[in-house]
Design a protein around this motif. Structure first.
Motif, PDB file in Angstrom:
ATOM      1  N   ALA A 162       0.841  -1.213   0.000  1.00 64.51           N
ATOM      2  CA  ALA A 162       0.000   0.000   0.000  1.00 64.51           C
ATOM      3  C   ALA A 162       0.863   1.244   0.000  1.00 64.51           C
ATOM      4  CB  ALA A 162      -0.917   0.013   1.228  1.00 64.51           C
ATOM      5  N   GLY A 163       0.290   2.334  -0.544  1.00 61.59           N
ATOM      6  CA  GLY A 163       0.918   3.643  -0.474  1.00 61.59           C
ATOM      7  C   GLY A 163       0.320   4.438   0.676  1.00 61.59           C
ATOM      8  N   HIS A 164      -0.049   5.697   0.372  1.00 62.20           N
ATOM      9  CA  HIS A 164      -0.506   6.630   1.407  1.00 62.20           C
ATOM     10  C   HIS A 164      -1.965   6.400   1.795  1.00 62.20           C
ATOM     11  CE1 HIS A 164      -0.286  10.346   3.674  1.00 62.20           C
ATOM     12  NE2 HIS A 164      -1.244  10.919   2.966  1.00 62.20           N
ATOM     13  N   LEU A 165      -2.723   5.707   0.929  1.00 67.06           N
ATOM     14  CA  LEU A 165      -4.145   5.455   1.232  1.00 67.06           C
ATOM     15  C   LEU A 165      -4.334   3.963   1.513  1.00 67.06           C
ATOM     16  CD1 LEU A 165      -5.807   7.788  -1.455  1.00 67.06           C
ATOM     17  CD2 LEU A 165      -5.165   8.328   0.918  1.00 67.06           C
ATOM     18  N   ALA A 166      -3.651   3.487   2.548  1.00 66.00           N
ATOM     19  CA  ALA A 166      -3.587   2.043   2.809  1.00 66.00           C
ATOM     20  C   ALA A 166      -4.977   1.430   2.968  1.00 66.00           C
ATOM     21  CB  ALA A 166      -2.744   1.793   4.054  1.00 66.00           C
ATOM     22  N   ASN A 167      -5.904   2.163   3.588  1.00 61.21           N
ATOM     23  CA  ASN A 167      -7.238   1.595   3.832  1.00 61.21           C
ATOM     24  C   ASN A 167      -7.996   1.342   2.545  1.00 61.21           C
ATOM     25  OD1 ASN A 167      -7.650   4.560   3.558  1.00 61.21           O
ATOM     26  ND2 ASN A 167      -9.780   3.969   3.870  1.00 61.21           N
ATOM     27  N   LEU A 168      -7.644   2.110   1.496  1.00 56.90           N
ATOM     28  CA  LEU A 168      -8.328   1.989   0.209  1.00 56.90           C
ATOM     29  C   LEU A 168      -7.583   1.034  -0.724  1.00 56.90           C
ATOM     30  CD1 LEU A 168     -10.609   3.371  -1.570  1.00 56.90           C
ATOM     31  CD2 LEU A 168      -8.793   4.858  -2.399  1.00 56.90           C
ATOM     32  N   GLU A 169      -6.259   1.067  -0.654  1.00 58.69           N
ATOM     33  CA  GLU A 169      -5.450   0.296  -1.599  1.00 58.69           C
ATOM     34  C   GLU A 169      -5.383  -1.182  -1.233  1.00 58.69           C
ATOM     35  OE1 GLU A 169      -2.232   3.623  -1.182  1.00 58.69           O
ATOM     36  OE2 GLU A 169      -1.706   2.411  -2.909  1.00 58.69           O
ATOM     37  N   GLN A 170      -5.306  -1.454   0.062  1.00 60.77           N
ATOM     38  CA  GLN A 170      -5.218  -2.845   0.530  1.00 60.77           C
ATOM     39  C   GLN A 170      -6.248  -3.034   1.645  1.00 60.77           C
ATOM     40  OE1 GLN A 170      -3.417  -5.120  -0.925  1.00 60.77           O
ATOM     41  NE2 GLN A 170      -2.231  -3.782  -2.263  1.00 60.77           N
ATOM     42  N   PRO A 171      -7.545  -2.963   1.280  1.00 55.45           N
ATOM     43  CA  PRO A 171      -8.574  -2.940   2.326  1.00 55.45           C
ATOM     44  C   PRO A 171      -8.609  -4.200   3.200  1.00 55.45           C
ATOM     45  CG  PRO A 171      -9.565  -3.015   0.126  1.00 55.45           C
ATOM     46  CD  PRO A 171      -8.106  -2.783  -0.064  1.00 55.45           C
ATOM     47  N   GLU A 172      -8.282  -5.350   2.609  1.00 53.49           N
ATOM     48  CA  GLU A 172      -8.387  -6.563   3.445  1.00 53.49           C
ATOM     49  C   GLU A 172      -7.398  -6.518   4.594  1.00 53.49           C
ATOM     50  OE1 GLU A 172      -8.329 -10.199   1.220  1.00 53.49           O
ATOM     51  OE2 GLU A 172     -10.023  -9.520   0.004  1.00 53.49           O
ATOM     52  N   ALA A 173      -6.149  -6.184   4.290  1.00 58.45           N
ATOM     53  CA  ALA A 173      -5.131  -6.130   5.346  1.00 58.45           C
ATOM     54  C   ALA A 173      -5.443  -5.015   6.343  1.00 58.45           C
ATOM     55  CB  ALA A 173      -3.750  -5.926   4.727  1.00 58.45           C
TER      56      ALA A 173
END
Ligand code: MLT
Length: 260
Positions: A237-248
């Motif tokens: 993930a980059g700066h928007l981790a909740n959006l880019e890698q939502p499962e983790a």
């Protein structure tokens, strides 16, 4: 979307699920849809509240710079409106700055902290000058150039093109007036080290492995001044981790909320 009124402004928010309330404050220059992956996956077991901060999404802009304290006052007014004494207070990037301002205004309202891809430090002089440049640029040219310059830094590269289009659409949908006010407001924020050091509750700190705006060192620095913090790095993930890698991200948030 439901609304409430604060300081004469109509402000919009999402409120889904039941259980311990979790207030989630979005990054710049986005809006509350940033938390769609959390609202979709976690509201079977948690209550998530995600406002559009003033001047973003469907929430009206106010006069002057939108300081982090102003966002925090709006968020506290939302908790009052919903009859919530204390919440888990979280934010991504600028939303994290606002969460820290809320903690300073009234620590009794903060049950726990979730700080994602954010930092406790203030801008230096060059950073403050850049905020004013960004504000003037969006006032003059609209949101397009800001989207172009920020997208490669918001998302880990190479970014998925559908995700990039989605985030671009969010940025372009925001009024330049709101983004300019928030840019100036971020430049005015103070260092929050002492606020964090005084917080005795639990904190989850999340950072994208490839976050180039607030990299891992910023997360570790916050963890080092907190008394009960865990840092979770989100691979890929980059700066928007909740959006880019939502499962983790959702796994980390769910585990943290269940541990409270
Ligand atoms: C954000 O994502 O909210 C901003 O990049 C934060 C900042 O510019 O400091």
């Amino acid at each position: 979307m439901p609304t409430f009124t604060h300081q004469g402004l109509t402000l919009h928010y999402r409120d889904q699920g039941s259980g311990t309330p979790v207030l989630l404050l979005h990054a710049f220059p986005l809006h509350g849809e940033l938390f769609a992956p959390q609202l979709e996956a976690l509201t079977a077991s948690h209550r998530l509240i995600a406002p559009d901060l003033r001047g973003f999404g469907q929430s009206q802009p106010g006069p002057g710079p939108a300081t982090m304290t102003t966002f925090a006052e709006d968020a506290l007014a939302l908790l009052d409106h919903l009859g919530i004494d204390a919440a888990v207070v979280g934010g991504v990037s600028m939303g994290g700055y606002a969460a820290l301002a809320l903690l300073q205004l009234d620590p009794s309202r903060v049950r726990a902290l979730v700080l994602a891809d954010t930092q406790m430090g203030a801008d230096d002089e060059a950073g403050r000058a850049r905020r004013e440049e960004v504000a003037r640029e969006v006032e003059r040219d609209g949101m397009g150039p800001l989207a172009d310059s920020m997208l490669p830094r918001l998302l880990a590269q190479p970014a998925d093109s559908a995700l990039e289009q989605k985030v671009r659409g969010w940025i372009l949908s925001n009024p330049p007036e709101g983004a300019a006010a928030a840019s100036r407001g971020m430049g005015l924020r103070a260092d929050s080290r002492n606020i964090l050091a005084r917080f005795a509750g639990p904190a989850l700190i999340v950072v994208g492995e490839k976050d180039v705006i607030t990299p891992r060192a910023k997360a570790d620095a916050m963890a080092n001044v907190l008394s009960h913090a865990q840092v979770v790095e989100i691979p890929g993930a980059g700066h928007l981790a909740n959006l880019e890698q939502p499962e983790a991200f959702n796994r980390a948030l769910d585990q943290f909320l269940r541990s409270l």
